[in-house]
Design an enzyme around this catalytic site. Structure first.
Site, PDB file in Angstrom:
ATOM      1  N   ARG A  62     -53.730  -9.076  -0.834  1.00 23.21           N
ATOM      2  CA  ARG A  62     -52.930 -10.142  -1.453  1.00 23.21           C
ATOM      3  C   ARG A  62     -52.485  -9.697  -2.840  1.00 23.21           C
ATOM      4  O   ARG A  62     -51.350  -9.898  -3.244  1.00 23.21           O
ATOM      5  CB  ARG A  62     -53.703 -11.468  -1.539  1.00 23.21           C
ATOM      6  CG  ARG A  62     -52.953 -12.495  -2.385  1.00 23.21           C
ATOM      7  CD  ARG A  62     -53.465 -13.925  -2.285  1.00 23.21           C
ATOM      8  NE  ARG A  62     -54.873 -14.068  -2.111  1.00 23.21           N
ATOM      9  CZ  ARG A  62     -55.799 -13.864  -3.065  1.00 23.21           C
ATOM     10  NH1 ARG A  62     -55.441 -13.506  -4.282  1.00 23.21           N
ATOM     11  NH2 ARG A  62     -57.072 -14.013  -2.785  1.00 23.21           N
ATOM     12  N   TYR A 115     -27.866 -22.978  -0.890  1.00 27.16           N
ATOM     13  CA  TYR A 115     -28.608 -23.084   0.365  1.00 27.16           C
ATOM     14  C   TYR A 115     -29.375 -24.417   0.387  1.00 27.16           C
ATOM     15  O   TYR A 115     -30.034 -24.764  -0.598  1.00 27.16           O
ATOM     16  CB  TYR A 115     -29.562 -21.890   0.493  1.00 27.16           C
ATOM     17  CG  TYR A 115     -30.540 -22.046   1.621  1.00 27.16           C
ATOM     18  CD1 TYR A 115     -30.090 -22.290   2.919  1.00 27.16           C
ATOM     19  CD2 TYR A 115     -31.903 -21.966   1.404  1.00 27.16           C
ATOM     20  CE1 TYR A 115     -30.989 -22.456   3.965  1.00 27.16           C
ATOM     21  CE2 TYR A 115     -32.806 -22.120   2.446  1.00 27.16           C
ATOM     22  CZ  TYR A 115     -32.339 -22.368   3.721  1.00 27.16           C
ATOM     23  OH  TYR A 115     -33.228 -22.545   4.738  1.00 27.16           O
ATOM     24  N   ASP A 187     -29.376 -16.084  -7.466  1.00 26.95           N
ATOM     25  CA  ASP A 187     -29.689 -15.790  -6.073  1.00 26.95           C
ATOM     26  C   ASP A 187     -28.619 -14.826  -5.573  1.00 26.95           C
ATOM     27  O   ASP A 187     -27.443 -15.185  -5.429  1.00 26.95           O
ATOM     28  CB  ASP A 187     -29.706 -17.095  -5.266  1.00 26.95           C
ATOM     29  CG  ASP A 187     -30.151 -16.881  -3.816  1.00 26.95           C
ATOM     30  OD1 ASP A 187     -29.870 -15.795  -3.269  1.00 26.95           O
ATOM     31  OD2 ASP A 187     -30.750 -17.799  -3.237  1.00 26.95           O
ATOM     32  N   LYS A 212     -32.028 -11.617   4.957  1.00 26.01           N
ATOM     33  CA  LYS A 212     -30.595 -11.525   5.211  1.00 26.01           C
ATOM     34  C   LYS A 212     -30.116 -10.063   5.142  1.00 26.01           C
ATOM     35  O   LYS A 212     -30.542  -9.254   5.927  1.00 26.01           O
ATOM     36  CB  LYS A 212     -29.867 -12.447   4.229  1.00 26.01           C
ATOM     37  CG  LYS A 212     -30.482 -13.872   4.159  1.00 26.01           C
ATOM     38  CD  LYS A 212     -30.387 -14.588   5.484  1.00 26.01           C
ATOM     39  CE  LYS A 212     -31.070 -15.941   5.613  1.00 26.01           C
ATOM     40  NZ  LYS A 212     -31.867 -16.537   4.632  1.00 26.01           N
TER      41      LYS A 212
HETATM   42  N1  PLP Z   1     -31.196 -18.200  -0.679  1.00 21.87           N
HETATM   43  C1  PLP Z   1     -30.130 -18.204   0.134  1.00 21.87           C
HETATM   44  C2  PLP Z   1     -28.759 -17.982  -0.435  1.00 21.87           C
HETATM   45  C3  PLP Z   1     -30.303 -18.422   1.505  1.00 21.87           C
HETATM   46  O1  PLP Z   1     -29.220 -18.428   2.303  1.00 21.87           O
HETATM   47  C4  PLP Z   1     -31.608 -18.641   2.011  1.00 21.87           C
HETATM   48  C5  PLP Z   1     -31.835 -18.883   3.454  1.00 21.87           C
HETATM   49  O2  PLP Z   1     -30.908 -19.043   4.226  1.00 21.87           O
HETATM   50  C6  PLP Z   1     -32.685 -18.649   1.116  1.00 21.87           C
HETATM   51  C7  PLP Z   1     -32.445 -18.402  -0.210  1.00 21.87           C
HETATM   52  C8  PLP Z   1     -34.080 -18.905   1.602  1.00 21.87           C
HETATM   53  O3  PLP Z   1     -34.588 -17.764   2.213  1.00 21.87           O
HETATM   54  P1  PLP Z   1     -35.660 -17.767   3.412  1.00 21.87           P
HETATM   55  O4  PLP Z   1     -35.012 -18.425   4.592  1.00 21.87           O
HETATM   56  O5  PLP Z   1     -35.957 -16.317   3.601  1.00 21.87           O
HETATM   57  O6  PLP Z   1     -36.846 -18.558   2.937  1.00 21.87           O
END
Ligand code: PLP
Length: 392
Positions: A62, A115, A187, A212
């Protein structure tokens, strides 16, 4: 478009180009065996030579694991940061970040398009713990400035944003956040560090859903944080260990394997998405197309300034309304109907009923006639034919 990716003043190993770093940073051949690919250290614990006598600095997975370290060093190099941290998911990374930056009573400015799960994290989870938030349009630095409060600790943006492909001027917002005594969080999931490096533009922390483009093959869920600020990096690492939502060794290895081909994949994603956006813009059944590569996009110039390419995500509104949009999703065949994005295969989805259902009724609600595409790296003519048929 900018090329921020090779820093001539960096130390020799850091001066390497992105494509080289993607394959080599953090990934020296294994010292014990010479294996060219870092091993998957699927071990929870590490033998100590006497109490506290750690052989390679590792004691418990961890806290740190060699496969995860390899990925974390790689991520730091690709984003031009000093510290990379890998998590079990993008949302786990976001949760770690917000609990590191914010205490009850603090305030964060969140984007008008993001998101749905990120919005839910602030509105349904952080708020219960006394974190306050306001929504501001990230494309408008004056609106973000106006939303700052004395206890604003973070300005959070997605650029390009999910699902409306909004563009935020990272350098301008870094200035706004700094003046307000807040940190700028970007992000970078939609762009990936190959297309955009927010830290070089003044951001304090980069967030990724490595699920992604970084993973790139729709076979792993993961997240990451990268910062150039060593003391913030230490605080984040403390919280990562204290809260425990780490990326496991196999998942770390999968993301690392994906990242090696990020540059070539992104080039193809961008080229295919540009063709598809152009076709959609001319299609009579499409009311509006959102793609930062189109000159009609309000953020086109900013995107051209801060990105190497415009990415593989395209959204559009269907002229016939919500039911017509759902029907397009249902009729597509090569574009697989499903959530997520950034894999080699093309995906189609209806954000209002799928990825962004949790934003219904909020300032982040998305239009019902919206369709989002994650344009893959298949032959573009096959993708164009599938979409043309699905539009009817
Ligand atoms: N940030 C963006 C722009 C996303 O599209 C997503 C998920 O679709 C996330 C964060 C969250 O990521 P995760 O699904 O890996 O938890």
């Amino acid at each position: 478009m900018s090329d921020q990716h090779a820093d001539p003043n960096a130390a020799p190993h850091q001066a390497r180009h992105f494509e080289t770093l993607a394959i080599h940073a953090g990934q020296e051949p294994d010292a014990a065996t010479g294996a060219v690919v870092p091993p998957i250290h699927q071990s929870s614990t590490f033998k100590q030579d006497g109490v506290g006598g750690l052989r390679g600095g590792y004691e418990y997975s961890r806290s740190a694991n060699p496969t995860r370290t390899a990925l974390e060093e790689n991520l730091a190099a690709l984003e031009g940061g000093r510290r990379g941290l890998a998590f079990a998911s993008g949302l786990a990374a976001e949760d770690c970040l917000l609990r590191t930056l914010l205490v009850p009573g603090d305030h964060v400015v969140i984007p008008g398009d993001a998101y749905g799960g990120t919005f839910r994290l602030f509105a349904k989870v952080a708020e219960r713990w006394g974190v306050e938030w306001d929504v501001a349009d990230s494309a408008d630095p004056a609106a973000v400035r106006a939303a700052l409060r004395p206890r604003t600790k973070a300005v959070w943006v997605e650029t390009p944003s999910n699902p409306l492909l909004g563009i935020a001027d990272i350098a301008a917002l870094a200035g706004v956040a700094r003046e307000g005594g807040a940190r700028l969080v970007v992000d970078n999931t939609f762009a990936s560090p190959y297309l955009q490096q927010p830290l070089a533009l003044g951001a304090d922390v980069v967030v990724h859903s490595t699920t992604k483009y970084m993973g790139g093959h729709s076979d792993v869920v993961g997240g990451a944080l990268v910062t150039a600020d060593e003391s913030l990096g230490e605080e984040l690492a403390f919280h990562q260990n204290a809260m425990g939502a780490i990326a496991g060794p196999f998942d770390s290895w999968l993301v690392m394997r994906g990242v090696k081909t990020l540059a070539v994949r992104m080039d193809r994603h961008c080229a295919n998405a540009a063709r598809i956006a152009g076709m959609l813009e001319a299609h009579p059944k499409v009311a509006r197309v959102y793609y930062p590569g189109l000159e009609s996009h309000p953020g086109h110039e900013v995107a051209a300034k801060q990105m190497r390419g415009f990415g593989g995500m395209v959204s559009f509104r269907v002229a016939g309304g919500e039911e017509a949009a759902v029907a397009v999703c249902d009729r597509a065949e090569l574009f697989t109907l499903g959530e997520s994005l950034g894999g080699v295969e093309s995906l189609i989805e209806h954000p209002g009923r799928m990825t962004h259902a949790s934003a219904a009724g909020s300032a982040l609600e998305v239009p019902g006639d919206l369709v989002r595409l994650s344009v893959g790296i298949e032959a573009v003519d096959d993708l164009l034919a599938d979409l043309t048929r699905a539009l009817g």
